[in-house]
Design a protein around this motif. Structure first.
Motif, PDB file in Angstrom:
ATOM      1  N   ALA A  89      -3.272  10.625  17.045  1.00 40.58           N
ATOM      2  CA  ALA A  89      -2.474  11.624  17.978  1.00 40.58           C
ATOM      3  C   ALA A  89      -3.478  11.806  18.859  1.00 40.58           C
ATOM      4  CB  ALA A  89      -2.792  12.495  16.814  1.00 40.58           C
ATOM      5  N   ALA A  90      -4.421  12.393  18.856  1.00 38.65           N
ATOM      6  CA  ALA A  90      -5.651  12.730  20.149  1.00 38.65           C
ATOM      7  C   ALA A  90      -5.088  11.568  21.677  1.00 38.65           C
ATOM      8  CB  ALA A  90      -7.129  12.612  20.229  1.00 38.65           C
ATOM      9  N   VAL A  91      -5.165  10.773  21.265  1.00 39.53           N
ATOM     10  CA  VAL A  91      -5.001   9.709  22.352  1.00 39.53           C
ATOM     11  C   VAL A  91      -3.920   9.632  23.084  1.00 39.53           C
ATOM     12  CG1 VAL A  91      -5.316   6.272  23.101  1.00 39.53           C
ATOM     13  CG2 VAL A  91      -6.868   7.742  21.388  1.00 39.53           C
ATOM     14  N   SER A  92      -2.706   9.647  22.065  1.00 37.94           N
ATOM     15  CA  SER A  92      -1.032   9.906  22.173  1.00 37.94           C
ATOM     16  C   SER A  92      -1.181  11.190  23.144  1.00 37.94           C
ATOM     17  CB  SER A  92      -0.282   9.398  21.465  1.00 37.94           C
ATOM     18  OG  SER A  92      -0.426  10.397  21.022  1.00 37.94           O
ATOM     19  N   ALA A 117       9.484  11.062  25.097  1.00 36.68           N
ATOM     20  CA  ALA A 117      10.333  10.048  24.371  1.00 36.68           C
ATOM     21  C   ALA A 117       9.747   9.021  23.127  1.00 36.68           C
ATOM     22  CB  ALA A 117      12.001   9.681  24.268  1.00 36.68           C
ATOM     23  N   GLY A 118       8.927   7.921  24.289  1.00 44.55           N
ATOM     24  CA  GLY A 118       8.310   7.185  23.696  1.00 44.55           C
ATOM     25  C   GLY A 118       7.039   7.636  22.953  1.00 44.55           C
ATOM     26  N   ILE A 119       6.661   8.795  23.481  1.00 49.27           N
ATOM     27  CA  ILE A 119       5.324   8.869  23.168  1.00 49.27           C
ATOM     28  C   ILE A 119       5.546   9.983  22.078  1.00 49.27           C
ATOM     29  CG2 ILE A 119       3.086  10.877  23.152  1.00 49.27           C
ATOM     30  CD1 ILE A 119       3.659  10.601  26.549  1.00 49.27           C
ATOM     31  N   VAL A 120       6.600  10.570  21.801  1.00 49.97           N
ATOM     32  CA  VAL A 120       7.499  10.991  20.539  1.00 49.97           C
ATOM     33  C   VAL A 120       7.056   9.255  19.011  1.00 49.97           C
ATOM     34  CG1 VAL A 120       8.497  12.205  18.992  1.00 49.97           C
ATOM     35  CG2 VAL A 120       7.507  13.642  21.323  1.00 49.97           C
ATOM     36  N   GLY A 121       8.312   8.758  19.392  1.00 50.93           N
ATOM     37  CA  GLY A 121       8.746   7.952  18.720  1.00 50.93           C
ATOM     38  C   GLY A 121       7.047   6.863  18.192  1.00 50.93           C
ATOM     39  N   HIS A 126       3.722   5.601  13.818  1.00 44.25           N
ATOM     40  CA  HIS A 126       2.572   5.578  13.121  1.00 44.25           C
ATOM     41  C   HIS A 126       2.478   5.919  12.587  1.00 44.25           C
ATOM     42  CE1 HIS A 126      -1.629   6.570  13.149  1.00 44.25           C
ATOM     43  NE2 HIS A 126      -1.832   5.214  13.519  1.00 44.25           N
ATOM     44  N   ALA A 127       3.115   7.841  12.334  1.00 41.56           N
ATOM     45  CA  ALA A 127       2.842   8.308  11.954  1.00 41.56           C
ATOM     46  C   ALA A 127       3.389   8.235   9.460  1.00 41.56           C
ATOM     47  CB  ALA A 127       3.081   9.907  11.431  1.00 41.56           C
ATOM     48  N   LEU A 131       5.463   0.036  11.517  1.00 41.25           N
ATOM     49  CA  LEU A 131       6.766  -0.456  11.270  1.00 41.25           C
ATOM     50  C   LEU A 131       7.158  -1.841   9.994  1.00 41.25           C
ATOM     51  CD1 LEU A 131       6.849  -2.104  15.683  1.00 41.25           C
ATOM     52  CD2 LEU A 131       8.414  -0.176  14.280  1.00 41.25           C
ATOM     53  N   PRO A 132       8.096  -1.966   9.837  1.00 48.80           N
ATOM     54  CA  PRO A 132       8.397  -2.268   8.820  1.00 48.80           C
ATOM     55  C   PRO A 132       7.251  -3.721   7.958  1.00 48.80           C
ATOM     56  CG  PRO A 132      10.160  -1.112   8.971  1.00 48.80           C
ATOM     57  CD  PRO A 132       9.425  -1.236  10.187  1.00 48.80           C
ATOM     58  N   TRP A 133       7.343  -4.923   9.214  1.00 47.27           N
ATOM     59  CA  TRP A 133       7.054  -6.149   9.032  1.00 47.27           C
ATOM     60  C   TRP A 133       5.377  -5.756   9.035  1.00 47.27           C
ATOM     61  CZ3 TRP A 133      10.658  -4.782  13.688  1.00 47.27           C
ATOM     62  CH2 TRP A 133       9.391  -3.916  14.855  1.00 47.27           C
ATOM     63  N   GLN A 134       4.869  -5.025   9.740  1.00 44.25           N
ATOM     64  CA  GLN A 134       3.493  -4.209   9.799  1.00 44.25           C
ATOM     65  C   GLN A 134       3.317  -4.411   8.275  1.00 44.25           C
ATOM     66  OE1 GLN A 134       3.155  -1.532  12.947  1.00 44.25           O
ATOM     67  NE2 GLN A 134       2.411  -2.830  14.312  1.00 44.25           N
ATOM     68  N   HIS A 135       3.966  -3.357   7.712  1.00 44.59           N
ATOM     69  CA  HIS A 135       3.650  -3.211   6.166  1.00 44.59           C
ATOM     70  C   HIS A 135       3.836  -4.163   5.503  1.00 44.59           C
ATOM     71  CE1 HIS A 135       3.427  -1.258   2.640  1.00 44.59           C
ATOM     72  NE2 HIS A 135       3.763  -0.279   2.990  1.00 44.59           N
ATOM     73  N   ARG A 136       4.530  -4.894   5.240  1.00 50.37           N
ATOM     74  CA  ARG A 136       5.137  -6.130   4.796  1.00 50.37           C
ATOM     75  C   ARG A 136       3.417  -7.213   4.733  1.00 50.37           C
ATOM     76  NH1 ARG A 136       9.526  -8.458   6.714  1.00 50.37           N
ATOM     77  NH2 ARG A 136      10.267  -6.387   7.439  1.00 50.37           N
TER      78      ARG A 136
END
Length: 145
Positions: A89-92, A117-121, A126-127, A131-136
């Motif tokens: 969050a701090a870096v963003s 919008a990109g920063i919030v997305g 991350h929160a 992304l789903p493929w990263q979680h798998r």
């Protein structure tokens, strides 16, 4: 000696009886023999206690690992989970300042809105755990270990 250890009580009684029968000249040997028995018994008790403690520690580790896998987390949240979120969050936010300036300079208000919008997305993704493929990929990597 207490009645909790009847073998040691018997050994002590036998040693004292032997000392009475043989006399004082054998006293050092009798004491050494008895102390060797006491030392061996103490080593057995210490080894048994250490073995129990190691087994308990291993069981606790296995239980905590099983709880982490059962709840969908490989090993639990970990000590760096809060630090990782806070750092991201701090870096963003730090990067938001120059990105906002670039967006405003190039496309005025629409550029600013697209930038934020990109920063919030990115922060929402991350929160949410990525992304789903990263979680798998993370869970498959944890299962292989």
């Amino acid at each position: 000696m207490t009645a909790r250890d009847p073998d040691m009580k018997k050994d002590l009684d036998a040693t004292l009886q032997t000392r009475k029968e043989l006399g004082e000249e054998y006293e050092p040997e009798l004491i050494d023999s008895f102390l060797e028995k006491v030392e061996a018994r103490m080593e057995q008790k210490v080894d048994a206690a250490a073995d129990r403690q190691v087994r308990r520690h291993l069981a606790e580790q296995r239980m905590s690992a099983a709880r982490g896998v059962a709840s969908g987390r490989a090993g639990g949240p970990g000590p760096g989970a809060f630090g990782e979120r806070f750092g991201f969050a701090a870096v963003s936010l730090v990067l938001a300042v120059p990105l906002s300036a670039i967006g405003v300079v190039n496309a005025q208000l629409p550029g600013l809105l697209v930038t934020w919008a990109g920063i919030v997305g990115v922060n929402v993704a991350h929160a949410a755990g990525g992304l789903p493929w990263q979680h798998r990929a993370r869970t498959e990597g944890a299962e292989r270990d």
